[in-house]
Design a protein around this motif. Sequence first.
Motif, short mmCIF file in Angstrom:
data_model
loop_
_atom_site.label_atom_id
_atom_site.label_comp_id
_atom_site.label_asym_id
_atom_site.label_seq_id
_atom_site.Cartn_x
_atom_site.Cartn_y
_atom_site.Cartn_z
N ARG A 9 0.83 -1.21 0.00
CA ARG A 9 0.00 0.00 0.00
C ARG A 9 0.86 1.25 0.00
NH1 ARG A 9 -1.99 3.87 3.42
NH2 ARG A 9 -0.85 3.06 5.19
N LEU A 10 1.86 1.29 0.86
CA LEU A 10 2.71 2.48 0.98
C LEU A 10 3.74 2.61 -0.14
CD1 LEU A 10 3.28 2.61 4.83
CD2 LEU A 10 1.93 4.18 3.44
N PHE A 11 4.18 1.47 -0.66
CA PHE A 11 5.24 1.47 -1.68
C PHE A 11 4.80 0.60 -2.86
CE2 PHE A 11 7.14 1.91 2.54
CZ PHE A 11 7.68 3.18 2.42
N ALA A 48 -4.44 8.38 0.71
CA ALA A 48 -5.53 9.34 0.87
C ALA A 48 -6.17 9.19 2.25
CB ALA A 48 -6.57 9.12 -0.22
N LYS A 49 -6.16 10.26 3.01
CA LYS A 49 -6.69 10.21 4.37
C LYS A 49 -8.19 9.95 4.40
CE LYS A 49 -3.09 12.80 6.61
NZ LYS A 49 -2.70 13.91 7.46
N ALA A 56 -2.87 7.49 7.41
CA ALA A 56 -2.64 6.97 6.06
C ALA A 56 -1.16 6.96 5.66
CB ALA A 56 -3.44 7.79 5.04
N GLU A 57 -0.37 7.87 6.20
CA GLU A 57 1.06 7.94 5.87
C GLU A 57 1.90 7.00 6.73
OE1 GLU A 57 2.75 9.75 3.57
OE2 GLU A 57 0.98 10.69 2.71
N GLN A 58 1.30 6.38 7.72
CA GLN A 58 2.05 5.54 8.65
C GLN A 58 1.94 4.06 8.27
OE1 GLN A 58 0.59 6.42 12.55
NE2 GLN A 58 0.90 8.61 12.30
N PHE A 59 2.96 3.31 8.65
CA PHE A 59 3.00 1.87 8.42
C PHE A 59 2.26 1.17 9.57
CE2 PHE A 59 4.96 -2.34 8.65
CZ PHE A 59 4.89 -2.73 7.32
#
Length: 68
Positions: A9-11, A48-49, A56-59
């Motif tokens: 999701r993040l990468f 997207a928050k 959303a930016e956190q693992f």
Amino acid sequence: NGVCSEASRLFPTFAMTLRKAICDTYISGRLVQAGTYIAIVPRAINRAKHLWGDDAEQFVPERWIDRS
């Protein structure tokens, strides 16, 4: 599974993909005519928050675990 899903999701493995509408359709209430190309940007969607929450930016692999 949670760690793998959250890492993806993040990468995401691709920066952008294009799709071509094969018939007239609507996306979020807007007409997309046949033949129109749509760009999908996973990094933007996956952070997207309004979809993932304030973190959303956190693992957070726990978001993928169904505790029920």
